[in-house]
Enzyme design. Structure first.
Site, mmCIF file in Angstrom:
data_model
loop_
_atom_site.group_PDB
_atom_site.id
_atom_site.type_symbol
_atom_site.label_atom_id
_atom_site.label_comp_id
_atom_site.label_asym_id
_atom_site.label_seq_id
_atom_site.Cartn_x
_atom_site.Cartn_y
_atom_site.Cartn_z
ATOM 1 N N VAL A 120 0.833 -1.206 0.000
ATOM 2 C CA VAL A 120 0.000 0.000 0.000
ATOM 3 C C VAL A 120 0.863 1.250 0.000
ATOM 4 O O VAL A 120 0.603 2.205 -0.732
ATOM 5 C CB VAL A 120 -0.946 -0.002 1.237
ATOM 6 N N GLU A 121 1.907 1.245 0.826
ATOM 7 C CA GLU A 121 2.702 2.461 1.004
ATOM 8 C C GLU A 121 3.584 2.813 -0.186
ATOM 9 O O GLU A 121 3.701 3.983 -0.530
ATOM 10 C CB GLU A 121 3.561 2.341 2.268
#
Length: 198
Positions: A120-121
């Protein structure tokens, strides 16, 4: 003759204004530099030179005031739950299987959470940020904001980490909030994190 004198006066004034516009000349920044020198034995001239290279980022202030993360989950889901991320997540998990298993065993954090967070990051390390960390943290540390104290603390940790790891603080990149690395942790958390995938 009067025109020449006026021109030279304006030239001298503008040159002195430019000379005084260095970020390190601000009283609050000077105070911070002195604190770093006294608390952690930084070299005053070297740290001043670093802060003279800082560029204030108004776009960073705007991003902090209107974070993208405030959007609802149904909007986020379309960005993060994709075939590409699933495939890359499986590859990442297979590549770092042993390290992920060890982290889960030692710290109690499930491998799935670690893999998902990095996915996600930063899309498994493909996008780790295009802002200079020194600019973002300095911008946020020295504005009139209720969070300035937090960002000043992160700036302190960032400078300590840069020195300990022999990294040039002017070259390290991250997010608009100063988060760095594949998991996009703030410097205070990142300083203690040593992983094989970073």
């Amino acid at each position: 003759m009067r025109f020449l004198i006026l021109f030279l006066t304006c030239l001298v004034w503008s040159h002195s204004a430019i000379a005084k516009s260095n970020f390190a000349d601000r009283p609050d920044v000077k105070k911070f530099i002195l604190e770093m020198v006294h608390k952690y034995h930084f070299n005053y001239s070297e740290l001043t030179a670093v802060f003279n290279e800082v560029k204030i980022r108004p776009d960073v202030i705007n991003s902090i005031k209107h974070p993208y993360e405030q959007k609802p989950w149904y909007h986020y889901q379309t960005l993060f739950v994709t075939e590409w991320r699933i495939r890359q997540g499986v590859k990442f998990w297979e590549k770092y299987h042993d390290a992920l298993e060890r982290a889960e065993r030692e710290y109690g954090v499930p491998a799935s959470i670690i893999v998902a967070t990095i996915g996600v990051e930063t899309k498994y390390g493909y996008m780790t940020g295009d802002f200079r960390v020194i600019d973002t943290l300095s911008t946020l540390a020295f504005i009139d904001s209720s969070r300035a104290r937090f960002f000043r603390s992160e700036l302190e940790e960032f400078l300590l980490m840069s020195r300990e790891q022999h990294k040039n603080p002017l070259k390290m990149m991250g997010s608009y909030a100063g988060a760095m690395g594949q998991p996009q942790f703030m410097p205070e958390k990142l300083i203690f994190l040593i992983t094989p995938w970073m």
